[in-house]
Design an enzyme around this catalytic site. Structure first.
Site, PDB file in Angstrom:
ATOM      1  N   THR A  41      38.923  -8.523   5.700  1.00 54.46           N
ATOM      2  CA  THR A  41      40.107  -9.349   5.946  1.00 54.46           C
ATOM      3  C   THR A  41      39.773 -10.837   5.834  1.00 54.46           C
ATOM      4  O   THR A  41      40.665 -11.677   5.771  1.00 54.46           O
ATOM      5  CB  THR A  41      40.692  -9.065   7.343  1.00 54.46           C
ATOM      6  OG1 THR A  41      39.625  -9.139   8.302  1.00 54.46           O
ATOM      7  CG2 THR A  41      41.291  -7.668   7.405  1.00 54.46           C
ATOM      8  N   HIS A  60      32.707 -12.692  12.212  1.00 50.44           N
ATOM      9  CA  HIS A  60      32.516 -13.592  13.347  1.00 50.44           C
ATOM     10  C   HIS A  60      31.787 -12.800  14.433  1.00 50.44           C
ATOM     11  O   HIS A  60      31.532 -11.594  14.282  1.00 50.44           O
ATOM     12  CB  HIS A  60      33.836 -14.203  13.836  1.00 50.44           C
ATOM     13  CG  HIS A  60      34.895 -13.202  14.202  1.00 50.44           C
ATOM     14  ND1 HIS A  60      34.787 -12.361  15.291  1.00 50.44           N
ATOM     15  CD2 HIS A  60      36.093 -12.918  13.635  1.00 50.44           C
ATOM     16  CE1 HIS A  60      35.851 -11.613  15.386  1.00 50.44           C
ATOM     17  NE2 HIS A  60      36.674 -11.910  14.385  1.00 50.44           N
ATOM     18  N   HIS A  75      32.924  -9.361  15.585  1.00 50.06           N
ATOM     19  CA  HIS A  75      32.574  -8.235  14.704  1.00 50.06           C
ATOM     20  C   HIS A  75      31.156  -7.741  14.974  1.00 50.06           C
ATOM     21  O   HIS A  75      30.825  -6.580  14.746  1.00 50.06           O
ATOM     22  CB  HIS A  75      32.594  -8.674  13.221  1.00 50.06           C
ATOM     23  CG  HIS A  75      33.946  -8.983  12.677  1.00 50.06           C
ATOM     24  ND1 HIS A  75      34.249 -10.170  12.062  1.00 50.06           N
ATOM     25  CD2 HIS A  75      35.080  -8.251  12.639  1.00 50.06           C
ATOM     26  CE1 HIS A  75      35.511 -10.162  11.663  1.00 50.06           C
ATOM     27  NE2 HIS A  75      36.034  -9.007  12.012  1.00 50.06           N
ATOM     28  N   LYS A 104      46.424  -5.198  16.825  1.00 49.46           N
ATOM     29  CA  LYS A 104      47.401  -6.142  16.276  1.00 49.46           C
ATOM     30  C   LYS A 104      48.793  -5.874  16.852  1.00 49.46           C
ATOM     31  O   LYS A 104      49.223  -4.728  16.910  1.00 49.46           O
ATOM     32  CB  LYS A 104      47.456  -6.038  14.751  1.00 49.46           C
ATOM     33  CG  LYS A 104      46.172  -6.481  14.058  1.00 49.46           C
ATOM     34  CD  LYS A 104      46.004  -7.976  14.144  1.00 49.46           C
ATOM     35  CE  LYS A 104      44.646  -8.414  13.630  1.00 49.46           C
ATOM     36  NZ  LYS A 104      44.397  -9.834  13.870  1.00 49.46           N
ATOM     37  N   ARG A 146      50.230  -6.836   9.565  1.00 51.92           N
ATOM     38  CA  ARG A 146      49.375  -7.773   8.836  1.00 51.92           C
ATOM     39  C   ARG A 146      50.045  -8.197   7.526  1.00 51.92           C
ATOM     40  O   ARG A 146      50.796  -7.433   6.940  1.00 51.92           O
ATOM     41  CB  ARG A 146      48.040  -7.106   8.469  1.00 51.92           C
ATOM     42  CG  ARG A 146      47.091  -6.904   9.627  1.00 51.92           C
ATOM     43  CD  ARG A 146      45.855  -6.172   9.141  1.00 51.92           C
ATOM     44  NE  ARG A 146      44.959  -5.839  10.227  1.00 51.92           N
ATOM     45  CZ  ARG A 146      43.941  -6.609  10.625  1.00 51.92           C
ATOM     46  NH1 ARG A 146      43.727  -7.760  10.036  1.00 51.92           N
ATOM     47  NH2 ARG A 146      43.146  -6.219  11.612  1.00 51.92           N
ATOM     48  N   GLN A 194      41.008   6.203   7.351  1.00 53.28           N
ATOM     49  CA  GLN A 194      39.731   6.100   8.061  1.00 53.28           C
ATOM     50  C   GLN A 194      39.140   7.490   8.304  1.00 53.28           C
ATOM     51  O   GLN A 194      37.911   7.667   8.268  1.00 53.28           O
ATOM     52  CB  GLN A 194      39.905   5.347   9.386  1.00 53.28           C
ATOM     53  CG  GLN A 194      38.570   5.036  10.058  1.00 53.28           C
ATOM     54  CD  GLN A 194      38.715   4.035  11.186  1.00 53.28           C
ATOM     55  OE1 GLN A 194      39.567   3.157  11.162  1.00 53.28           O
ATOM     56  NE2 GLN A 194      37.861   4.159  12.192  1.00 53.28           N
ATOM     57  N   ASP A 226      39.002  -0.222  20.549  1.00 52.75           N
ATOM     58  CA  ASP A 226      40.326  -0.001  19.951  1.00 52.75           C
ATOM     59  C   ASP A 226      40.291   0.979  18.769  1.00 52.75           C
ATOM     60  O   ASP A 226      41.330   1.339  18.224  1.00 52.75           O
ATOM     61  CB  ASP A 226      40.948  -1.330  19.508  1.00 52.75           C
ATOM     62  CG  ASP A 226      40.117  -2.059  18.443  1.00 52.75           C
ATOM     63  OD1 ASP A 226      38.984  -1.625  18.162  1.00 52.75           O
ATOM     64  OD2 ASP A 226      40.607  -3.070  17.896  1.00 52.75           O
ATOM     65  N   LYS A 238      38.876 -13.530  26.295  1.00 47.96           N
ATOM     66  CA  LYS A 238      38.216 -12.766  25.242  1.00 47.96           C
ATOM     67  C   LYS A 238      36.951 -13.470  24.758  1.00 47.96           C
ATOM     68  O   LYS A 238      36.940 -14.679  24.545  1.00 47.96           O
ATOM     69  CB  LYS A 238      39.196 -12.571  24.071  1.00 47.96           C
ATOM     70  CG  LYS A 238      38.778 -11.484  23.107  1.00 47.96           C
ATOM     71  CD  LYS A 238      39.865 -11.211  22.092  1.00 47.96           C
ATOM     72  CE  LYS A 238      39.426 -10.119  21.122  1.00 47.96           C
ATOM     73  NZ  LYS A 238      40.428  -9.864  20.093  1.00 47.96           N
ATOM     74  N   LYS A 271      35.709 -16.564  21.227  1.00 51.19           N
ATOM     75  CA  LYS A 271      36.610 -17.646  20.821  1.00 51.19           C
ATOM     76  C   LYS A 271      36.205 -18.942  21.527  1.00 51.19           C
ATOM     77  O   LYS A 271      35.793 -18.931  22.681  1.00 51.19           O
ATOM     78  CB  LYS A 271      38.060 -17.309  21.195  1.00 51.19           C
ATOM     79  CG  LYS A 271      38.601 -16.055  20.523  1.00 51.19           C
ATOM     80  CD  LYS A 271      38.930 -16.301  19.074  1.00 51.19           C
ATOM     81  CE  LYS A 271      39.578 -15.066  18.447  1.00 51.19           C
ATOM     82  NZ  LYS A 271      39.832 -15.233  17.027  1.00 51.19           N
ATOM     83  N   THR A 272      36.315 -20.052  20.809  1.00 54.46           N
ATOM     84  CA  THR A 272      36.066 -21.358  21.416  1.00 54.46           C
ATOM     85  C   THR A 272      37.286 -22.221  21.143  1.00 54.46           C
ATOM     86  O   THR A 272      38.216 -21.803  20.460  1.00 54.46           O
ATOM     87  CB  THR A 272      34.828 -22.032  20.792  1.00 54.46           C
ATOM     88  OG1 THR A 272      35.122 -22.331  19.411  1.00 54.46           O
ATOM     89  CG2 THR A 272      33.597 -21.143  20.858  1.00 54.46           C
TER      90      THR A 272
END
Length: 418
Positions: free
Chosen positions: A41, A46, A49, A83, A87, A170, A191, A228, A231-232
């Site tokens: 995606t 990051h 992942h 999500k 998407r 999947q 998830d 979470k 994240k920054t």
């Protein structure tokens, strides 16, 4: 550690396991094929992942056969997991570009031993619509699919048929890897449980209920404050050094809360229980030394970017802390000053007072003269008290930068335009 499952539990890395006893037995018997997938995606992973892939790396290091699916096929559809809305589909050109970038990152992280990287586009593209409906669609019960958390959570806002079929694709992946690569275990984030167990159900229907196939999911990673992880204020922390510099990456880990650092040491490093216990003791007795955070930053940065990047990050950190910036290279300045106030200047030499006012570092010539006279201005790491000093942008850092420090900690970067 007795076995890898026990180690993963100690590391707090196990959320759910299907048939734990059966999986333990299989892992003790042979080198097991294990897989984890990622959809292209974006053109970089990051650190969010990284969580399941760190577990895959542990299986690889324990002698099991690691497999990575780059989801060129599933990525063109879109995973509804996690999500709240549909998407936006990417162009196939963008998907292929991202596939190449992620494959290169995986090769860097996993090396060449006990690792197979495949792309599910290679087999999914060969299935015709009729084959999909007859060979696979017939084996999926609509009620079961609707009850999966990944779908149920989206029913109120709506989910397209495209994303609804994601769990079938999947599942096909798991069956394909079982058939072609003897892969019997799929791991993923919390998830992904519904998608992975759907794959086990498909395998049992197609190959028999006694066929050994297992699921293992990793807990959702939350910080001690309940937010979470990963994240920054500036957004995601990327593995791509162009998106998040190795210095920023190192600083992210170095700045972790005392309440989180031991958990992250267990998750993101390959340090032993003894080493982590030792760091836990140091954290309890001398938290101000931040030894646990320093070790975390060193270990993860080395794993992702290499030893040289760690040395560079430490060099930049030390220079900024001490003010000794004159020894930094132009590349290190590019990294360390990425988020500092920055102005653009011409290469022309200029009187220091004029320079400070024209760049906006000082509000007026009077204030500039006062700060210079008081010894509050440093240029490229050197204190300057001469009001007649001429700033020559070509004199340092390959003629690309001038670094100004006002007071103890306030840095400004002047970038030379050609």
């Amino acid at each position: 550690m007795e076995n890898i499952l026990e180690e993963l539990k100690w590391r707090g890395a196990v959320n759910q396991v299907s048939d734990e006893e059966g999986l333990e037995e299989l892992l003790a018997q042979k080198s097991v094929g294990v897989y984890c997938g990622v959809d292209p995606t974006g053109d970089s992973l990051h650190i969010g992942h990284l969580i399941p892939f760190m577990m895959l790396k542990r299986f690889q290091m324990a002698g099991h056969r690691a497999h990575i699916i780059i989801g060129g096929g599933t990525g063109s559809i879109g995973d509804p997991s996690g999500k709240k809305s549909e998407r936006v589909l990417q162009t196939m050109e963008q998907v292929h570009h991202n596939e190449e970038a992620l494959t290169a990152q995986m090769k860097k992280l996993f090396g060449k031993d006990n690792i197979t990287i495949v792309n599910n586009y290679d087999w999914l593209k060969q299935i015709s619509l009729l084959d999909f409906l007859r060979d696979y669609g017939k084996l999926f019960n609509l009620n079961t699919m609707l009850n999966k958390e990944v779908v149920a959570s989206r029913l109120e806002v709506g989910i397209s048929y495209t994303e609804f079929t994601y769990q079938i694709l999947q599942s096909i992946d798991f069956h394909h890897l079982l058939q072609e690569n003897d892969v019997q275990l799929q791991i993923g984030g919390a998830d992904q449980w519904g998608n992975i167990t759907a794959g086990i159900d498909l395998i049992h229907k197609m190959e028999g209920s006694d066929t050994k196939a297992f699921a293992l999911t990793i807990p959702l990673m939350l910080k001690a404050d309940g937010t979470k992880f990963g994240k920054t204020a500036g957004g995601a922390v990327w593995l791509d050094s162009e998106k998040t510099t190795p210095y920023e990456f190192y600083q992210f880990w170095l700045n972790q809360d005392d309440r989180d650092v031991l958990k992250y040491l267990k998750y993101f490093t390959f340090l032993s229980k003894e080493e982590i216990d030792d760091l836990a003791e140091k954290l309890a007795t001398h938290p101000e030394r931040r030894e646990a955070q320093r070790r975390l930053a060193t270990e993860v940065t080395e794993f992702v970017h290499g030893k040289e990047a760690v040395a560079q990050a430490e060099h930049i950190s030390k220079a900024l802390f001490s003010g000794e910036v004159k020894d930094l290279t132009a590349e290190e300045i590019e990294q360390g000053f990425k988020n500092m106030p920055t102005v653009e200047i011409e290469a022309t030499p200029k009187n220091l007072v004029d320079f400070l006012v024209e760049t906006g570092i000082e509000k007026s010539k009077r204030q500039a003269r006062e700060d210079i006279s008081n010894g509050a201005i440093y240029l490229n790491g050197e204190r300057v008290t001469d009001l007649e000093f001429i700033v020559d942008p070509a004199a340092n850092f390959d003629g690309r930068f001038v670094i100004v420090r006002r007071g103890k900690k306030r840095y400004f970067l002047a970038r030379v335009t050609k």
